[in-house]
Design a protein around this motif. Structure first.
Motif, mmCIF file in Angstrom:
data_model
loop_
_atom_site.group_PDB
_atom_site.id
_atom_site.type_symbol
_atom_site.label_atom_id
_atom_site.label_comp_id
_atom_site.label_asym_id
_atom_site.label_seq_id
_atom_site.Cartn_x
_atom_site.Cartn_y
_atom_site.Cartn_z
ATOM 1 N N ALA A 29 -3.127 3.970 8.469
ATOM 2 C CA ALA A 29 -3.959 4.531 7.517
ATOM 3 C C ALA A 29 -3.239 5.494 6.616
ATOM 4 O O ALA A 29 -3.870 5.577 5.547
ATOM 5 C CB ALA A 29 -4.954 5.180 8.727
ATOM 6 N N THR A 30 -2.236 6.389 6.984
ATOM 7 C CA THR A 30 -1.805 7.261 6.192
ATOM 8 C C THR A 30 -0.437 6.912 5.609
ATOM 9 O O THR A 30 0.083 7.468 4.619
ATOM 10 C CB THR A 30 -1.582 8.634 6.838
ATOM 11 N N GLY A 31 0.476 6.319 6.028
ATOM 12 C CA GLY A 31 1.886 5.716 5.760
ATOM 13 C C GLY A 31 2.619 6.687 6.198
ATOM 14 O O GLY A 31 4.145 6.668 5.798
ATOM 15 N N ALA A 32 2.307 7.782 7.035
ATOM 16 C CA ALA A 32 3.313 8.836 7.674
ATOM 17 C C ALA A 32 4.352 8.003 8.632
ATOM 18 O O ALA A 32 3.882 7.251 9.298
ATOM 19 C CB ALA A 32 2.472 9.961 8.400
ATOM 20 N N LEU A 33 5.576 8.625 8.730
ATOM 21 C CA LEU A 33 6.540 8.085 9.573
ATOM 22 C C LEU A 33 6.738 8.898 10.949
ATOM 23 O O LEU A 33 6.758 10.170 10.627
ATOM 24 C CB LEU A 33 7.802 7.894 8.886
ATOM 25 N N SER A 34 6.743 8.195 12.055
ATOM 26 C CA SER A 34 7.052 8.867 13.184
ATOM 27 C C SER A 34 8.363 8.349 14.028
ATOM 28 O O SER A 34 8.526 6.982 14.017
ATOM 29 C CB SER A 34 6.030 8.822 14.391
ATOM 30 N N PRO A 35 9.537 9.220 14.196
ATOM 31 C CA PRO A 35 10.623 8.370 14.623
ATOM 32 C C PRO A 35 10.301 7.559 15.970
ATOM 33 O O PRO A 35 9.530 8.210 16.968
ATOM 34 C CB PRO A 35 11.549 9.664 15.124
ATOM 35 N N VAL A 36 10.779 6.510 16.142
ATOM 36 C CA VAL A 36 10.740 5.705 17.486
ATOM 37 C C VAL A 36 11.614 6.317 18.441
ATOM 38 O O VAL A 36 13.033 6.740 18.171
ATOM 39 C CB VAL A 36 11.088 4.110 17.086
ATOM 40 N N THR A 37 11.289 6.389 19.721
ATOM 41 C CA THR A 37 12.069 6.896 20.747
ATOM 42 C C THR A 37 13.404 6.142 20.844
ATOM 43 O O THR A 37 13.297 4.860 20.782
ATOM 44 C CB THR A 37 11.297 6.762 22.247
ATOM 45 N N ALA A 62 1.913 6.985 -1.205
ATOM 46 C CA ALA A 62 0.641 5.877 -1.319
ATOM 47 C C ALA A 62 0.444 5.872 -2.866
ATOM 48 O O ALA A 62 0.913 6.488 -3.566
ATOM 49 C CB ALA A 62 -0.489 6.686 -0.498
ATOM 50 N N ILE A 63 -0.204 4.894 -3.147
ATOM 51 C CA ILE A 63 -0.550 4.505 -4.366
ATOM 52 C C ILE A 63 -1.849 4.890 -4.637
ATOM 53 O O ILE A 63 -2.992 4.402 -4.144
ATOM 54 C CB ILE A 63 -0.220 2.907 -4.660
ATOM 55 N N ASN A 64 -2.075 5.494 -5.981
ATOM 56 C CA ASN A 64 -3.376 5.852 -6.505
ATOM 57 C C ASN A 64 -3.832 4.652 -7.123
ATOM 58 O O ASN A 64 -3.325 3.861 -8.006
ATOM 59 C CB ASN A 64 -3.084 7.037 -7.383
ATOM 60 N N HIS A 65 -5.033 3.890 -6.720
ATOM 61 C CA HIS A 65 -5.695 3.013 -7.176
ATOM 62 C C HIS A 65 -6.200 2.821 -8.526
ATOM 63 O O HIS A 65 -6.320 2.031 -9.380
ATOM 64 C CB HIS A 65 -6.762 2.607 -6.106
ATOM 65 N N SER A 66 -6.626 4.280 -9.248
ATOM 66 C CA SER A 66 -7.045 4.512 -10.307
ATOM 67 C C SER A 66 -5.905 4.791 -11.520
ATOM 68 O O SER A 66 -6.107 4.017 -12.683
ATOM 69 C CB SER A 66 -7.900 5.844 -10.444
ATOM 70 N N THR A 67 -4.811 5.078 -11.249
ATOM 71 C CA THR A 67 -3.723 5.390 -12.136
ATOM 72 C C THR A 67 -2.496 4.589 -11.833
ATOM 73 O O THR A 67 -1.665 4.481 -12.804
ATOM 74 C CB THR A 67 -3.449 6.896 -12.119
ATOM 75 N N LYS A 114 0.761 -1.187 0.110
ATOM 76 C CA LYS A 114 0.050 -0.029 0.244
ATOM 77 C C LYS A 114 0.876 1.411 0.024
ATOM 78 O O LYS A 114 0.481 2.212 -0.654
ATOM 79 C CB LYS A 114 -0.854 0.149 1.332
ATOM 80 N N PHE A 115 2.125 1.391 0.730
ATOM 81 C CA PHE A 115 2.867 2.254 0.819
ATOM 82 C C PHE A 115 4.234 2.163 0.213
ATOM 83 O O PHE A 115 5.038 0.829 0.447
ATOM 84 C CB PHE A 115 3.035 2.858 2.240
ATOM 85 N N LEU A 116 4.822 2.934 -0.219
ATOM 86 C CA LEU A 116 6.246 2.788 -0.789
ATOM 87 C C LEU A 116 7.184 4.125 0.014
ATOM 88 O O LEU A 116 6.742 5.091 0.036
ATOM 89 C CB LEU A 116 6.316 2.910 -2.266
#
Length: 549
Positions: free
Chosen positions: A322-330, A272-277, A255-257
């Motif tokens: 849900a979004t693919g956003a990244l959060s640094p791990v403590t 994220a990948i556009n499902h239509s294109t 789902k995410f790259l």
């Protein structure tokens, strides 16, 4: 005897003398006339199916390329003959004419009938039908027939006629979008005969995955996967990737790259990948900060955490599902093993199980060592780096992978493949078995099937190949399959399974191409799919497979 009787006898004597030389068997018998054949020469015949006829009703089928002919039936001297063309040849279509075709059989075989064939000047159209089309943008074409945009299901026809005898090969030049679909072509190629080609059949289905390649210098291309056959077709859509770094990794669902970028300031981009294109769309907040010399990334099997090597150690990020956003791990970055020119650095040609992250460390001795971190299942934080295996595993760079169960660790180095058993408690690598590469080999990549039963190794030797092995379920030792090698192009680069586990995709640089194979999960056999080699304008140094679901 009276005078009258003597006269009659005297009259019969000459006749008896005349008949004296004939036996009783010769009386009433006459000689049969001699029989002769009719034939001649043939000039410039290329096609097949030429049928000649004669005036007695006999016919003769003449093979392609024949230079001469002779009818089987014989003609008596004095009988007429008349040779004509009953059926003209095809494949290619030709028109044949007859000279000196009629006459009277004399006292010998007729050999001077001349048949001359000329190539037809006729040209014909290539056409067919399209079904299952939902999206827009489908373009079909053949090198000598031109290209045509198809807007709906039904018939299509290439714009340029092709001369009889010419070859055609219909291909999908651009796949449909909105939704993105994969289309296959049946009866795609052949030779034009003496009529229009009408049986090309194009079938489209919703693509569920796509292959993205990169030259690792900023150029990329995307290809939709036909779920029914595994065949690839260009999406005709820009990927949307803006990072100049090598393509990195996708989450387990595709789902995410994620792509690292070493240019200052170092970063990692998320898409994220556009499902239509099929195009990639930057995740909100991307790119995300990274330390200098980012290397990787790698995502652990559950898809919750991403790890990136770097000069200061291993960076850890949590992935928003849900979004693919990244959060640094403590606690990130986490220092690697000491030693070498950059103590603490992590070269993330990494391998991740759900509990351990493995990496290679260049040591002061000039050798590589294998280090590992434990992975905190809740936070994704890494434990203290330890030596997982031999302190001097190898002298060159490596490619490595773990089997899907996390039971075995496979290491490609020094033209050999080592299979280690992973200690599930400590992560230590033990009991290695070694498979040596064939002579003059350079192994460049490895893949393991989703069931963990088979391994496939790329060999970049003069005769490039994929080497196929069965994995021993206890030791991880490798045994060549019955069909031990599979052909691929020169300088193979990467090899990956798609997310369904039905197909294998591998890349090669000479020529630049992607190769597609169907995978048999029972035997491990790889079979090249029809039209499985796709030539690419981008040298495929990087390869990922994304999902369109």
């Amino acid at each position: 005897m009276n005078l009258t009787t003597r006269s009659r006898v005297s009259m019969l004597l000459p006749l008896a003398a005349a008949l004296g030389g004939c036996s009783a068997n010769d009386v009433g018998k006459s000689s049969a006339p001699a029989a002769y054949t009719v034939g001649g020469t043939i000039a410039s015949l290329q096609g097949s199916g030429l049928v000649l006829g004669n005036s007695d009703g006999s016919t003769l089928t003449v093979g392609a390329g024949s230079k001469a002919f002779t009818f089987n039936a014989a003609f008596a001297s004095g009988k007429p003959y008349d040779v004509s063309v009953m059926t003209q040849p095809g494949n290619p279509s030709q028109t044949c004419s007859v000279a000196r075709g009629s006459g009277m059989v004399g006292a010998g075989n007729v050999t001077d009938v001349a048949v001359t064939c000329a190539s037809s000047t006729n040209s014909y159209k290539v056409s067919g039908s399209v079904s299952g089309l939902l999206g827009t943008g489908l373009i079909l074409g053949s090198a000598n027939g031109g290209a045509v945009a198809v807007t709906g299901n039904g018939g299509f026809r290439l714009p340029r006629s092709i001369p009889a005898g010419g070859a055609y090969s219909v291909a999908v030049l651009t796949t449909p979008n909105s939704p993105l679909q994969g289309c296959t072509v049946a009866n795609a190629s052949g030779t034009v005969g003496s009529a229009n080609v009408t049986n090309v059949k194009v079938t489209c289905g919703n693509a569920t995955e796509e292959v993205i390649i990169s030259d690792q210098q900023g150029m990329t291309a995307a290809y939709a996967i036909d779920p029914a056959t595994g065949a690839l077709a260009s999406t005709g859509v820009a990927t949307g990737l803006t990072s100049t770094g090598p393509i990195g990794d996708t989450d387990p669902t595709g789902k995410f790259l994620f792509v690292s970028n070493a240019a200052a300031p170092a970063s990692i981009a998320a898409y994220a990948i556009n499902h239509s294109t099929g195009a990639t769309v930057a995740v909100t907040g991307s790119p995300f900060a990274a330390s200098a010399s980012p290397d990787g990334p790698i995502i652990e099997p559950t898809g919750r955490f991403l790890y990136l090597g770097g000069a200061s150690g291993a960076l850890a990020y949590a992935i928003d599902p849900a979004t693919g956003a990244l959060s640094p791990v403590t606690g990130s970055p986490f220092a690697g093993l000491g030693g070498g020119s950059a103590p603490g650095a992590v070269k993330c040609a990494c391998v991740a199980t759900s509990t351990f992250l493995y990496y290679t460390q260049f040591m002061a001795s000039g050798n590589f060592a294998i280090g590992d971190f434990s992975i905190n299942a809740t936070s994704g934080a890494l434990g203290t780096a330890t030596a997982a295996g031999p302190s001097a595993c190898c002298t060159d760079d490596v490619h490595a992978i773990a089997d899907p169960s996390g039971k075995f660790f496979f290491l490609l180095a020094d033209d050999s493949l080592r299979a280690f058993v992973i200690n599930p408690t400590t992560g230590a690598l033990a009991s290695p078995t070694v498979t040596t590469a064939p002579a003059a080999s350079t192994w460049t990549g490895i893949a393991v099937d989703p069931g963990g039963k088979f391994a496939y190794v790329l060999n970049a030797a003069d005769t490039a190949a994929i080497h196929a092995y069965a994995i021993d379920p206890t030791s991880g030792a490798l045994t060549p399959l019955a069909t031990a090698t599979v052909a691929i192009g020169g300088q193979p680069k990467q090899i990956r399974f798609d997310h369904t586990g039905n197909y294998v995709y591998a890349t090669s640089a000479t020529p630049a191409s992607i190769w597609t194979y169907a995978f048999n999960p029972a035997t491990g056999a790889l079979t090249a799919v029809s039209g499985g080699e796709i030539l690419t304008a981008v040298v495929p140094n990087g390869l990922v497979i994304t999902s369109l679901l």
